[in-house]
Design an enzyme around this catalytic site. Sequence first.
Site, PDB file in Angstrom:
ATOM      1  N   ASP A 260     -55.417 -42.732  33.600  1.00  0.00           N
ATOM      2  CA  ASP A 260     -56.472 -43.592  33.704  1.00  0.00           C
ATOM      3  C   ASP A 260     -56.151 -44.909  32.690  1.00  0.00           C
ATOM      4  O   ASP A 260     -55.671 -44.641  31.620  1.00  0.00           O
ATOM      5  CB  ASP A 260     -57.802 -43.275  33.269  1.00  0.00           C
ATOM      6  CG  ASP A 260     -59.026 -43.902  33.610  1.00  0.00           C
ATOM      7  OD1 ASP A 260     -58.986 -45.312  33.548  1.00  0.00           O
ATOM      8  OD2 ASP A 260     -60.002 -43.590  34.069  1.00  0.00           O
TER       9      ASP A 260
ATOM     10  N   LYS B 126     -50.716 -63.391  41.037  1.00  0.00           N
ATOM     11  CA  LYS B 126     -51.836 -64.296  41.505  1.00  0.00           C
ATOM     12  C   LYS B 126     -53.073 -63.164  42.138  1.00  0.00           C
ATOM     13  O   LYS B 126     -52.534 -62.239  42.601  1.00  0.00           O
ATOM     14  CB  LYS B 126     -51.590 -65.466  42.404  1.00  0.00           C
ATOM     15  CG  LYS B 126     -51.132 -64.915  43.991  1.00  0.00           C
ATOM     16  CD  LYS B 126     -51.171 -66.127  44.782  1.00  0.00           C
ATOM     17  CE  LYS B 126     -50.987 -65.860  46.358  1.00  0.00           C
ATOM     18  NZ  LYS B 126     -52.255 -65.329  46.845  1.00  0.00           N
TER      19      LYS B 126
ATOM     20  N   HIS C 105     -44.993 -65.833  44.293  1.00  0.00           N
ATOM     21  CA  HIS C 105     -43.646 -65.409  44.975  1.00  0.00           C
ATOM     22  C   HIS C 105     -43.006 -66.869  45.611  1.00  0.00           C
ATOM     23  O   HIS C 105     -41.925 -67.012  46.043  1.00  0.00           O
ATOM     24  CB  HIS C 105     -43.756 -64.557  45.756  1.00  0.00           C
ATOM     25  CG  HIS C 105     -44.486 -64.754  47.037  1.00  0.00           C
ATOM     26  ND1 HIS C 105     -45.805 -64.687  47.231  1.00  0.00           N
ATOM     27  CD2 HIS C 105     -43.820 -65.150  48.232  1.00  0.00           C
ATOM     28  CE1 HIS C 105     -46.027 -64.915  48.261  1.00  0.00           C
ATOM     29  NE2 HIS C 105     -45.087 -65.257  49.039  1.00  0.00           N
TER      30      HIS C 105
ATOM     31  N   LYS D   1     -39.056 -68.849  46.074  1.00  0.00           N
ATOM     32  CA  LYS D   1     -38.420 -68.749  47.645  1.00  0.00           C
ATOM     33  C   LYS D   1     -37.320 -69.789  47.630  1.00  0.00           C
ATOM     34  O   LYS D   1     -37.259 -70.978  46.878  1.00  0.00           O
ATOM     35  CB  LYS D   1     -39.067 -69.160  48.645  1.00  0.00           C
ATOM     36  CG  LYS D   1     -40.389 -68.112  49.129  1.00  0.00           C
ATOM     37  CD  LYS D   1     -41.212 -68.696  50.114  1.00  0.00           C
ATOM     38  CE  LYS D   1     -42.146 -67.678  50.911  1.00  0.00           C
ATOM     39  NZ  LYS D   1     -41.279 -66.720  51.780  1.00  0.00           N
TER      40      LYS D   1
ATOM     41  N   GLU E  77     -50.179 -69.390  60.022  1.00  0.00           N
ATOM     42  CA  GLU E  77     -49.896 -68.088  60.462  1.00  0.00           C
ATOM     43  C   GLU E  77     -50.631 -67.702  61.708  1.00  0.00           C
ATOM     44  O   GLU E  77     -51.707 -68.033  61.812  1.00  0.00           O
ATOM     45  CB  GLU E  77     -50.723 -67.052  59.385  1.00  0.00           C
ATOM     46  CG  GLU E  77     -49.755 -67.478  58.081  1.00  0.00           C
ATOM     47  CD  GLU E  77     -50.645 -66.775  56.782  1.00  0.00           C
ATOM     48  OE1 GLU E  77     -49.946 -65.898  55.836  1.00  0.00           O
ATOM     49  OE2 GLU E  77     -51.770 -66.312  56.964  1.00  0.00           O
TER      50      GLU E  77
ATOM     51  N   ASP F 179     -56.767 -68.266  48.599  1.00  0.00           N
ATOM     52  CA  ASP F 179     -55.656 -67.368  48.731  1.00  0.00           C
ATOM     53  C   ASP F 179     -54.295 -68.267  48.854  1.00  0.00           C
ATOM     54  O   ASP F 179     -53.278 -67.791  48.394  1.00  0.00           O
ATOM     55  CB  ASP F 179     -55.764 -66.755  50.136  1.00  0.00           C
ATOM     56  CG  ASP F 179     -54.715 -65.846  50.520  1.00  0.00           C
ATOM     57  OD1 ASP F 179     -54.230 -65.077  49.730  1.00  0.00           O
ATOM     58  OD2 ASP F 179     -54.537 -65.758  51.818  1.00  0.00           O
TER      59      ASP F 179
ATOM     60  N   HIS G 152     -49.934 -71.666  46.362  1.00  0.00           N
ATOM     61  CA  HIS G 152     -48.856 -72.070  47.088  1.00  0.00           C
ATOM     62  C   HIS G 152     -48.766 -73.424  47.316  1.00  0.00           C
ATOM     63  O   HIS G 152     -47.589 -74.354  47.127  1.00  0.00           O
ATOM     64  CB  HIS G 152     -48.624 -71.454  48.474  1.00  0.00           C
ATOM     65  CG  HIS G 152     -48.637 -69.986  48.354  1.00  0.00           C
ATOM     66  ND1 HIS G 152     -48.181 -69.088  47.123  1.00  0.00           N
ATOM     67  CD2 HIS G 152     -49.107 -68.765  49.205  1.00  0.00           C
ATOM     68  CE1 HIS G 152     -48.435 -67.868  47.274  1.00  0.00           C
ATOM     69  NE2 HIS G 152     -48.679 -67.632  48.451  1.00  0.00           N
TER      70      HIS G 152
ATOM     71  N   LYS H 199     -55.155 -69.019  59.417  1.00  0.00           N
ATOM     72  CA  LYS H 199     -54.660 -67.750  60.166  1.00  0.00           C
ATOM     73  C   LYS H 199     -55.207 -67.877  61.719  1.00  0.00           C
ATOM     74  O   LYS H 199     -55.707 -68.658  62.250  1.00  0.00           O
ATOM     75  CB  LYS H 199     -55.540 -66.651  59.869  1.00  0.00           C
ATOM     76  CG  LYS H 199     -55.067 -66.409  58.340  1.00  0.00           C
ATOM     77  CD  LYS H 199     -55.648 -65.139  57.920  1.00  0.00           C
ATOM     78  CE  LYS H 199     -54.829 -64.479  56.292  1.00  0.00           C
ATOM     79  NZ  LYS H 199     -53.419 -64.360  56.329  1.00  0.00           N
TER      80      LYS H 199
END
Length: 465
Positions: free
Chosen positions: A87, A140, A170, A174, A208, A227, A232, A318
């Site tokens: 824990d 993040k 990330h 790239k 997306e 998000d 990004h 999305k």
Amino acid sequence: MPDVTISDALVLFGATGDLAHKKLFPALYKMAWRGNLHVPVIGVALSGWNLEQLIEHARDGVEKFGGGVDDGVFRRFASLLHYVDGDYRDPKTFQALRQELGDAGCPLYYLAIPPSMFETVTQGLENSGCARCARVVIEKPFGRDLASARKLNADLAKVFPESNIFRIDHYLGKETTLNLTFFRFANAFLEPIWNRNSIASVQITMAESFGVQGRGKFYEESGCIRDVIQNHMMQVVAYLAEEPPGAGSTDGLRDARSQVLHAIRPLSPDDLVRGQFRGYRKEPGVASDSRVETFAAVRLYVDSWRWGGVPFYIRSGKCLPVTATEVMVMFKRPPQSVFGTLHMPQGDNYVRFRLSPDIATAVGALAKRPGSMDTDHVELLVARNPDPEEMEAYERLLWMAMHGESTLFAREDAVEAAWRVVDPILSTNTPLYEYDPGTWGPLEADHIIANGTWHNPLPSSNHAT
């Protein structure tokens, strides 16, 4: 203590979780495959597992998400794995970790855990002596708003110096994102026109074609703005708009990106259109009356000498028609037509960057049609399929963090600057428009763009726009 520049142990908190399974173990395996991983990798989690189960978890991740397993490479990788079950709130967990670390003098800690546990874990590392001369990687989101980001940074600073904190996004690792900086500063012909005198607008679309993929509960707590827009997309703006960094400065690129983020005008509700795809409220974990956006379009301005008055239009969503990320830098039309009544429409000259899923840089121009004074739209295209031998983003960023190289990581001031921009539009009280899956979002998004026309990425960049 000797000056250690390369981390001599890697500790994964949350080693039994989804991120480790899908991203971190495949990245570490690839490092081992290249011969770039020789240090202990210690997994820490509260799962009741043993080392054998962790190894199987890692192998499954590599097989499913890493492109397959070479038995010899995986044996070498598995020989580096260790496991501590416990824990995070229990001091005994960190005492056991201290024993596993042995004489490691510069460990790297990767916190693949909920942000709510960051302070608990970093304090446990401090109290047990594990934080001495160590580095830490955090995922993040770096907070939920400006206030929480400041608190998170303050909590981390109690234990680690800023130079040893690696905030991983990330997208910054790239290959395609790095190409933005390379294209800008490796080509001398761009500098005279890369400014408000020649550029009319910039559009960035991150689309997306899929929905929340069973992650409705997570998405209810974030939404599109938190998000991807705040992190990004803001980082892509920074890459596009940064000033040339000082030569030889190890932190020059981070300084340049941070200056852009500080110069962006805070967004207002008039700069925002939010949307939600029809059917989102039926997803598991989603409230039946949810007002969380699955689509967002924003208009922002970089209040600098170079970019004053140039609108940057960003949208992401999305259940859109394609999965693609693309940048369109639109140039102003010539000041005068020298061809009589020939129409010279806005937007025929542009630079297009395809960031995913394939890679392309293209220049749009007009050419005369043979035998007449009519015009043809032409696109000069440089396309390249990703090299399978290239480092993926997580592999590159893990390698850099272990070597103390922070160029591609978000810095404290840049994180807070990005939150400052979006903080005024985080409320869900702004209008929320429904849109049908498979469309380009709500029609209201057209209203924030000057000519009402977004550039819609095609499924493949090998087609001219």
